[in-house]
Write an enzyme that holds these catalytic residues in place. Structure first.
Site, PDB file in Angstrom:
ATOM      1  N   LYS A  25       0.829  -1.212   0.000  1.00  0.00           N
ATOM      2  CA  LYS A  25       0.000   0.000   0.000  1.00  0.00           C
ATOM      3  C   LYS A  25       0.866   1.266   0.000  1.00  0.00           C
ATOM      4  O   LYS A  25       0.641   2.176  -0.783  1.00  0.00           O
ATOM      5  CB  LYS A  25      -0.924   0.028   1.226  1.00  0.00           C
ATOM      6  N   ARG A  43      -9.125   0.894   9.314  1.00  0.00           N
ATOM      7  CA  ARG A  43      -8.671  -0.442   9.709  1.00  0.00           C
ATOM      8  C   ARG A  43      -9.684  -1.140  10.598  1.00  0.00           C
ATOM      9  O   ARG A  43      -9.482  -2.306  10.928  1.00  0.00           O
ATOM     10  CB  ARG A  43      -7.360  -0.309  10.492  1.00  0.00           C
ATOM     11  N   ARG A 101      11.881  -4.787   4.725  1.00  0.00           N
ATOM     12  CA  ARG A 101      11.434  -3.413   4.412  1.00  0.00           C
ATOM     13  C   ARG A 101      12.339  -2.373   5.058  1.00  0.00           C
ATOM     14  O   ARG A 101      12.793  -2.521   6.179  1.00  0.00           O
ATOM     15  CB  ARG A 101      10.002  -3.220   4.922  1.00  0.00           C
ATOM     16  N   ARG A 158      11.847  -0.099  10.259  1.00  0.00           N
ATOM     17  CA  ARG A 158      10.852   0.418  11.192  1.00  0.00           C
ATOM     18  C   ARG A 158      10.918  -0.350  12.508  1.00  0.00           C
ATOM     19  O   ARG A 158      11.182  -1.550  12.511  1.00  0.00           O
ATOM     20  CB  ARG A 158       9.453   0.258  10.590  1.00  0.00           C
ATOM     21  N   ARG A 198       0.613  -7.901  13.872  1.00  0.00           N
ATOM     22  CA  ARG A 198      -0.104  -7.004  12.959  1.00  0.00           C
ATOM     23  C   ARG A 198      -0.867  -7.785  11.899  1.00  0.00           C
ATOM     24  O   ARG A 198      -1.971  -7.406  11.519  1.00  0.00           O
ATOM     25  CB  ARG A 198       0.883  -6.013  12.328  1.00  0.00           C
TER      26      ARG A 198
END
Ligand code: ADP
Ligand code: AMP
Length: 226
Positions: free
Chosen positions: A13, A95, A134, A167, A178
């Site tokens: 996203k 969400r 990531r 992150r 998550r």
């Protein structure tokens, strides 16, 4: 136009939102980016949310909706100035069902509505690999991957020269938490939007450029320009 990108963490996203927002003339409303910025700037909001953020938990609906309302007010102000912004692109919001209802209400008050919801479809085992590799620019939020999409110079953002880092919530434990939360809280929203005829599904397991192309096609095919 109000365009929502939906999909689990790691589906792409943020990567797609960063490309599509300027191309479609949309203001980016990325709640995860806004929360990370509040934490980095050590604002009151940042202090309030940091522990939950680091554990991979959802931030409360009240705080999240208030943040989005602020962005919508900024968007209305920009439009009043005639800046030519066509609407908003939502990444990571809504969400929960409560957030989805709050967004509908906020848009209705402004005599606007959701145009299209894009679901980026990626299987879970692919997501874990993507999230573990990531890296994100701490200044402009551009998303990289150490293997699939690395910056030209390690640790340095191609776009703005900022520092590119992992992150704090991309740890194995927080990633699993998550992804579980997505299944529980967010995945049910897909049916909610599908039933309203707003949903288009895009295959997220293909090259980044091809995902962008498919989203643009879906937007052109389904969007009502409100
Ligand atoms: P999300 O915002 O949905 O959590 P991101 O855009 O941050 O997902 O992408 C997660 C990771 O996967 C990033 O490291 C990104 O570079 C990588 N990625 C995104 N799209 C693709 C793709 N189509 N193919 C391979 N890797 C991708
Ligand atoms: P993201 O960058 O979208 O993966 O979001 C990172 C983190 O920010 C999430 O794990 C949550 O802690 C928080 N967050 C982002 N968006 C929301 C939201 N819409 N509702 C609640 N928490 C959110």
């Amino acid at each position: 136009m109000h365009l929502i990108l939906m999909g689990p963490q790691g589906s792409g996203k943020g990567t797609q939102a960063g490309r599509l927002a300027p191309r479609l003339g949309l203001v980016l409303v990325a709640t995860g980016d806004l929360f990370r910025r509040a934490i980095a700037a050590e604002t009151a909001l940042g202090h309030q949310i940091k522990a939950a953020y680091d554990r991979g938990e959802l931030i409360s609906d009240d705080l999240t909706v208030a943040l989005v309302e602020e962005k919508l007010d900024e968007l209305s102000a920009e439009r009043a100035l005639g800046t030519g912004v066509a609407g908003a692109l939502y990444d990571g919001f809504p969400r929960t069902r409560l957030q989805a209802d709050a967004l509908d209400a906020a848009l209705t008050r402004r005599e606007e509505a959701i145009s299209t919801v894009i679901q980026i479809d990626v299987p879970r085992q692919t997501l874990v690999n993507r999230l573990a590799g990531r890296r994100v620019c701490t200044i402009c939020d551009t998303v990289y991957h150490i293997e699939f999409n690395p910056p030209r110079e390690e640790g340095v953002c191609d776009r703005c020269g900022g520092e590119v880092r992992q992150r704090p919530d991309d740890t194995p434990a927080a990633i699993e938490k998550r992804l579980d939360l997505y299944e529980l809280e967010t995945a049910p929203l897909l049916a909610h939007y599908r039933d309203r005829g707003l949903m288009a599904v895009v295959n997220g397991v293909q090259a980044i450029d091809l995902v962008t192309r498919d989203i643009e096609r879906a937007v052109k095919g389904t969007a009502t320009t409100r």
